[in-house]
Motif scaffolding. Structure first.
Motif, PDB file in Angstrom:
ATOM      1  N   ILE A 156      53.017  40.577  43.688  1.00  0.00           N
ATOM      2  CA  ILE A 156      52.325  39.649  42.778  1.00  0.00           C
ATOM      3  C   ILE A 156      50.833  39.643  43.079  1.00  0.00           C
ATOM      4  CG2 ILE A 156      52.024  37.201  42.198  1.00  0.00           C
ATOM      5  CD1 ILE A 156      55.087  36.916  42.639  1.00  0.00           C
ATOM      6  N   TYR A 157      50.499  39.610  44.377  1.00  0.00           N
ATOM      7  CA  TYR A 157      49.085  39.594  44.748  1.00  0.00           C
ATOM      8  C   TYR A 157      48.404  40.890  44.332  1.00  0.00           C
ATOM      9  CZ  TYR A 157      44.786  39.616  47.358  1.00  0.00           C
ATOM     10  OH  TYR A 157      43.456  39.701  47.676  1.00  0.00           O
ATOM     11  N   LYS A 158      49.013  42.018  44.631  1.00  0.00           N
ATOM     12  CA  LYS A 158      48.396  43.315  44.313  1.00  0.00           C
ATOM     13  C   LYS A 158      48.199  43.474  42.807  1.00  0.00           C
ATOM     14  CE  LYS A 158      50.175  46.880  46.548  1.00  0.00           C
ATOM     15  NZ  LYS A 158      51.181  47.724  47.242  1.00  0.00           N
ATOM     16  N   ASN A 159      49.183  43.042  42.039  1.00  0.00           N
ATOM     17  CA  ASN A 159      49.083  43.167  40.585  1.00  0.00           C
ATOM     18  C   ASN A 159      48.037  42.230  39.979  1.00  0.00           C
ATOM     19  OD1 ASN A 159      51.086  45.138  40.526  1.00  0.00           O
ATOM     20  ND2 ASN A 159      52.733  43.645  40.264  1.00  0.00           N
ATOM     21  N   SER A 160      47.672  41.195  40.730  1.00  0.00           N
ATOM     22  CA  SER A 160      46.685  40.235  40.216  1.00  0.00           C
ATOM     23  C   SER A 160      45.244  40.698  40.439  1.00  0.00           C
ATOM     24  CB  SER A 160      46.878  38.873  40.894  1.00  0.00           C
ATOM     25  OG  SER A 160      46.458  38.925  42.257  1.00  0.00           O
ATOM     26  N   LYS A 162      41.951  42.990  40.124  1.00  0.00           N
ATOM     27  CA  LYS A 162      41.297  43.880  39.165  1.00  0.00           C
ATOM     28  C   LYS A 162      40.553  44.978  39.937  1.00  0.00           C
ATOM     29  CE  LYS A 162      40.743  40.262  35.674  1.00  0.00           C
ATOM     30  NZ  LYS A 162      39.780  39.484  34.832  1.00  0.00           N
ATOM     31  N   ILE A 163      41.061  46.186  39.826  1.00  0.00           N
ATOM     32  CA  ILE A 163      40.482  47.302  40.565  1.00  0.00           C
ATOM     33  C   ILE A 163      40.270  48.498  39.637  1.00  0.00           C
ATOM     34  CG2 ILE A 163      41.445  46.639  42.796  1.00  0.00           C
ATOM     35  CD1 ILE A 163      43.700  48.638  42.309  1.00  0.00           C
ATOM     36  N   GLN A 167      40.920  53.150  42.875  1.00  0.00           N
ATOM     37  CA  GLN A 167      41.066  52.192  43.965  1.00  0.00           C
ATOM     38  C   GLN A 167      42.518  51.754  44.088  1.00  0.00           C
ATOM     39  OE1 GLN A 167      38.226  49.118  42.831  1.00  0.00           O
ATOM     40  NE2 GLN A 167      36.627  50.032  44.120  1.00  0.00           N
ATOM     41  N   SER A 168      42.844  51.180  45.229  1.00  0.00           N
ATOM     42  CA  SER A 168      44.177  50.617  45.451  1.00  0.00           C
ATOM     43  C   SER A 168      44.035  49.385  46.339  1.00  0.00           C
ATOM     44  CB  SER A 168      45.102  51.646  46.098  1.00  0.00           C
ATOM     45  OG  SER A 168      44.589  52.054  47.358  1.00  0.00           O
TER      46      SER A 168
END
Length: 713
Positions: A156-160, A162-163, A167-168
């Motif tokens: 959830i955090y990673k998908n939130s 904006k990159i 980037q990852s």
């Protein structure tokens, strides 16, 4: 007498930890121990080291190919790392006719720099603590629900975030799951080989000198990062241009003095500084000796062939170095743990913690019981894992067994199959079935003799005789498609992967009848049934208690400033340039010189040969600007920085943030610092920048590279 010894042990323990806190530690760059660093001599600020608002030193430090560290040393993306970190790329460009390992390589201009498919470098753009977000809703959960919830929160955090497409975001656990940090990573994929000294310089001393001091190895190689026209990451293209960094490191060739402040900035791989005493004891007396025994057999067998056959030497050079590296490290680690009295130090520390918080006794009693229960399974795990890694036929059989399982479960898609074929093609390129039959024969005998009967397949006792195994394994190898000496679908796996995989049903049917596959499966099935479930179940319980123990340590010990164990994330460690006295009547200086290379010189030797040009430069004393106050060229130096694997290639910086050395190793007597940092013995080893520039300028005639740099004299 007993009380007096306990007082002395306690006093020594407190003294050691006090020193370790001054010199040890692998600090998250957003949480630096800045006051202590400045007290020790640092002239710059923490913001100069890590800053997301303006250029800082972190913008010049990258993770190299997912394992080592490298640093940018010019405004044109010139990259410096260890020779052993770039070894695989140097080897990939080498042939018997054009042996870059032996001869070295130096591009004469940017147009002659060599591309390296698959090689990447990662920049850390930002670091944030995200413990609250990741542990949200986990308060009342236990395993396995706890891990599932944490994994869901991480996604959830990673998908939130904006990159950019290049980037990852990676979220890493710290302090055994008590804290979490998020890293924004930017990956560049066009990285070209610029220069590498011959291995008689870059690998001088080879295995004999590995992990030891005094050291005379010019362990460096040079690459360059390329970007698209907008300076952004891009796949390899002839139209790409040299990357323009936000920051690059000035290179200092000033003389070094004992007690000068230094710090190392890089990606240390793994440490376990906070284990209980029982865990350290098991590593020292059981696990490390098992790993050492397996690799000892494999290395001796490989070495016999490599010394007499150049084609084998080139094929196995990188693999041999990889196996030998941790073999020798574990030897030093086990001896260092004994010498530093690590187990008793841990026991004394545990007693001090229990005096502050009696609840810790329950935690430690439970950990002691779990480790004792796990011991026989852990020992079998160590032998099994190492035999599979070092007997390449068995490792291949494992790969094919996973392939079969994926096909039969319907999970083998086109992308996965393509990746598998690429992996196998690369593997067979540097593989000798005849040589590995000998290695496998010896390792299977070792496994049969060292493994308790309950962990062996039925009838496996027949493999206890090494001599009989040699004959049988050679015959098995000749009839095996896995070794590439037999055919399936009209092709050898080692010569035509595409054709061999053209009929999957036939391939799988043939694999299941293959004698190597059947030998491996007998071992795997027994391990999977009799060891893995018990080992894993107990380890899950240990991990849960270790998390609790870590939290209890941090709560009970208010006088100790904690840093998280290394986990391949960006860290800073700091210390002072120092020699050492690792043994009675043995004292080491902090600096080695080119004279020492000549003292070790053995003409034609695999490890200690010296190029004629380097001998000539030394004889003429043609040292340019690179000699120090002694009149000689400094080669290496040691300091008290707390490093580990992954720090290979890390920049060693002075009080002003100038590059003064390139980290590449640790002193053998202190390799136990992954588990127990001891300030008496723990020294990191670095190549001196004077020697690096001397080799580039005088030996390689590549002053055009030095002209790119900002050299601090």
């Amino acid at each position: 007498m007993i009380k007096r010894n306990m007082v002395i042990a306690s006093a020594f323990f407190c003294f050691s930890w006090g020193i370790a806190q001054q010199y040890g530690g692998m600090w998250i760059p957003t949480e630096l121990n800045e006051k202590e660093m400045k007290d020790m001599g640092m002239k710059i600020s923490a913001k100069d080291i890590f800053n997301t608002q303006k250029p800082s030193i972190k913008d010049a430090v990258v993770q190299f190919n997912g394992g080592c560290t490298a640093e940018i040393i010019s405004p044109k993306g010139l990259l410096l790392t260890n020779h052993h970190c770039g070894y695989g790329q140097i080897q990939a460009h080498s042939t018997v006719q054009n042996d870059l390992l032996s001869n070295g390589f130096w591009a004469k201009n940017m147009g002659t720099e060599l591309p390296n498919p698959g090689l990447t470098v990662d920049f850390i753009i930002d670091i944030k603590e995200v413990t609250g977000q990741i542990l949200e809703g986990t308060e009342s959960l236990t395993e396995p629900d706890l891990s599932k919830k944490i994994a869901a929160n991480i996604e959830i955090y990673k998908n939130s975030q904006k990159i950019q497409p290049y980037q990852s975001v990676s979220v890493k656990s710290m302090y055994y799951g008590n804290k979490y940090y998020a890293y924004v990573i930017e990956t560049y994929k066009d990285v070209r080989l610029v220069g590498a000294p011959p291995q008689s310089i870059g690998k001088f001393g080879s295995d004999t000198d590995n992990w030891v001091w005094p050291r005379h190895t010019g362990d460096f190689s040079m690459f360059r990062i390329y970007a698209d026209k907008n300076n952004k990451p891009a796949e390899y293209s002839k139209d790409n241009i040299p990357y323009v960094p936000k920051h690059y490191l000035p290179v200092s060739i000033k003389d070094k003095n004992e007690n000068d402040f230094t710090f190392v900035f890089g990606f240390p791989g793994r440490t376990t500084e906070y284990l209980p005493a029982i865990a350290v004891e098991k590593i020292m007396t059981e696990i490390d000796p098992a790993r050492i025994a397996v690799r000892d057999v494999a290395l001796k067998t490989l070495d016999e062939k490599m010394r007499t056959d150049d084609a084998t030497r080139i094929k196995y050079a990188s693999k041999y170095a990889s196996v030998a590296n941790y073999w020798k490290k574990w030897i030093g680690e086990a001896e260092g743990l004994k010498k530093s009295n690590a187990v008793q130090k841990k026991i004394t520390y545990e007693q001090s913690l229990m005096a502050k918080n009696p609840e810790l006794k329950t935690t430690l009693d439970e950990l002691n019981k779990l480790y004792k229960d796990q011991a026989p399974y852990a020992l079998n795990n160590a032998y099994y894992s190492e035999v599979l890694r070092n007997a390449e036929t068995l490792m291949l059989a494992n790969i094919y067994s996973n392939y079969i399982a994926s096909v039969e479960a319907g999970r083998m898609d086109t992308k996965a199959l393509s990746a598998l074929k690429e992996r196998l093609t690369a593997f067979y390129k540097d593989y000798s079935a005849e040589l590995d039959a000998k290695v496998t024969a010896k390792l299977v005998a070792l496994y049969a003799n060292k493994t308790a009967p309950q962990f062996l397949p039925a009838g496996f006792e027949k493999y206890k005789n090494e001599s009989q195994n040699m004959t049988e394994m050679e015959e098995i190898s000749k009839s095996s498609i896995i070794t590439g000496r037999a055919e399936v679908n009209g092709a050898s796996l080692s010569q035509d992967i595409e054709k061999a995989f053209s009929n999957p049903d036939k391939l799988i049917k043939t694999l299941k009848k293959d004698p190597v596959y059947q030998l491996f499966m007998s071992m795997k099935d027994t391990y999977t049934k009799n060891t893995d479930p018990q080992f894993t179940s107990l380890q899950t319980k240990i991990d849960g208690l270790q998390k609790k123990y870590m939290a209890q340590q941090m709560t009970a010990d208010k006088n100790r400033k904690f840093f998280p164990d290394a986990n391949s994330t960006l860290r800073v460690t700091y210390g002072k340039i120092k020699g050492s006295t690792p043994k009675d009547a043995v004292s080491y200086d902090y600096q080695t010189h080119l004279a020492g290379v000549m003292e070790k010189y053995v003409p034609g030797d695999y490890e200690f040969d010296v190029p004629k040009k380097l001998i000539d430069l030394y004889s003429k004393k043609d040292f340019g600007n690179y000699k120090d106050k002694t009149g000689d060229v400094p080669v290496g130096f040691t300091a008290t920085n707390h490093t580990t694997g992954g720090n290979s290639g890390s920049p060693a910086l002075d009080a002003n943030g100038n590059l003064v050395g390139l980290n590449f190793d640790r002193q053998w007597e202190g390799t136990m610092s992954d588990i127990n940092y001891d300030p008496r013995f723990s020294r990191n080893i670095m190549v001196d920048t004077k020697y690096i520039l001397f080799i580039i300028d005088k030996f390689a005639d590549s002053k055009w590279l030095i002209d790119e740099m900002k050299v601090v004299k």
